[in-house]
Scaffold this motif. Sequence first.
Motif, PDB file in Angstrom:
ATOM      1  N   ALA A 122      -3.692 -13.796  -1.117  1.00  0.00           N
ATOM      2  CA  ALA A 122      -3.883 -14.342  -0.179  1.00  0.00           C
ATOM      3  C   ALA A 122      -2.099 -14.802   0.422  1.00  0.00           C
ATOM      4  O   ALA A 122      -1.881 -15.106   0.984  1.00  0.00           O
ATOM      5  N   ALA A 123      -1.853 -15.319  -0.933  1.00  0.00           N
ATOM      6  CA  ALA A 123       0.503 -15.114  -0.343  1.00  0.00           C
ATOM      7  C   ALA A 123       0.672 -14.041  -0.808  1.00  0.00           C
ATOM      8  O   ALA A 123       1.634 -14.425   0.179  1.00  0.00           O
ATOM      9  N   ILE A 124       0.011 -13.109  -1.327  1.00  0.00           N
ATOM     10  CA  ILE A 124       0.595 -11.692  -0.594  1.00  0.00           C
ATOM     11  C   ILE A 124       0.106 -10.792   0.847  1.00  0.00           C
ATOM     12  O   ILE A 124      -0.180  -9.713   0.697  1.00  0.00           O
ATOM     13  N   ALA A 125      -1.074 -11.828   1.344  1.00  0.00           N
ATOM     14  CA  ALA A 125      -1.864 -11.149   1.827  1.00  0.00           C
ATOM     15  C   ALA A 125      -3.070  -9.656   1.508  1.00  0.00           C
ATOM     16  O   ALA A 125      -2.836  -9.575   2.572  1.00  0.00           O
ATOM     17  N   GLN A 126      -3.595 -10.537   0.664  1.00  0.00           N
ATOM     18  CA  GLN A 126      -4.189  -9.298  -0.071  1.00  0.00           C
ATOM     19  C   GLN A 126      -5.223 -10.520  -0.185  1.00  0.00           C
ATOM     20  O   GLN A 126      -5.444 -11.511  -0.293  1.00  0.00           O
ATOM     21  N   ASP A 127      -6.894  -9.417  -0.831  1.00  0.00           N
ATOM     22  CA  ASP A 127      -7.572  -9.696  -1.723  1.00  0.00           C
ATOM     23  C   ASP A 127      -7.754  -8.977  -2.899  1.00  0.00           C
ATOM     24  O   ASP A 127      -7.154  -8.335  -3.382  1.00  0.00           O
ATOM     25  N   SER A 128      -9.126  -9.210  -3.469  1.00  0.00           N
ATOM     26  CA  SER A 128      -9.579  -8.521  -4.559  1.00  0.00           C
ATOM     27  C   SER A 128      -9.059  -7.273  -4.688  1.00  0.00           C
ATOM     28  O   SER A 128      -9.237  -6.441  -5.813  1.00  0.00           O
ATOM     29  N   TRP A 129      -9.204  -6.642  -3.788  1.00  0.00           N
ATOM     30  CA  TRP A 129      -9.120  -4.963  -3.530  1.00  0.00           C
ATOM     31  C   TRP A 129      -8.366  -4.407  -4.174  1.00  0.00           C
ATOM     32  O   TRP A 129      -8.207  -3.164  -5.138  1.00  0.00           O
TER      33      TRP A 129
END
Length: 217
Positions: A122-129
């Motif tokens: 989340a800190a890098i605007a992402q998820d497990s994808w």
Amino acid sequence: MPNTQPPAAPPGTPAKVTLPAGTPLFRVHRGEWPATSFNPAPTGRLYGGGRFDATEDDGYAFLYAGLTTASAVCETLLRSIPFDSAGPRTVPRAAVRGRRLAFLRLTADVDVVSLMSGRDLAAIAQDSWLVQAEPHDYPFTRTWGHWIRRHTDPWAQGFVWPSKREPADRVTVLFGDRCPPDVVEESGTPPVDFSTPGGQEWLDTVLGLYYAQVGPA
């Protein structure tokens, strides 16, 4: 969607973890390459390659390794092979031919971006994808990898994330342009050569734990 363009800046602070000197690394590689060599060849923007390879947009040598023997095997041989209801997953014989497992270790502390948890991502605007995507999405994961590198310059010497097929274990990519020379060395344990009877038996044992086997010649 997770494979959209990255934002202008990370919404949080990318998580830094240190892999200390002496950390064991395990690498499945082709026998004609030195076990400690970084891959100097950029991957095409759109085709082939791995999750966080260099491209012409961001050139750097790179080295992938597992932090366990199982994760090294799973990431190299099982990452794109789904289960088949008819029987065990089959690893093509060609994927194994000429390969071996090398036992390595770090010679220096290495600071990497952690992509292990939902909070890290989340800190890098992402998820497990980002760390679970299949190869058809690798052009997008490479774009995100380059973006993360830009926003963690100069400290990030690599990334660490859960293995796709063995999420209890970690895998890493190291960046040759940010790691010290000879950051990886052989540990002294002889490699497992998959072309030998003993090496084939070792690999069969590991793959069997994941309901997989090497296909016929």
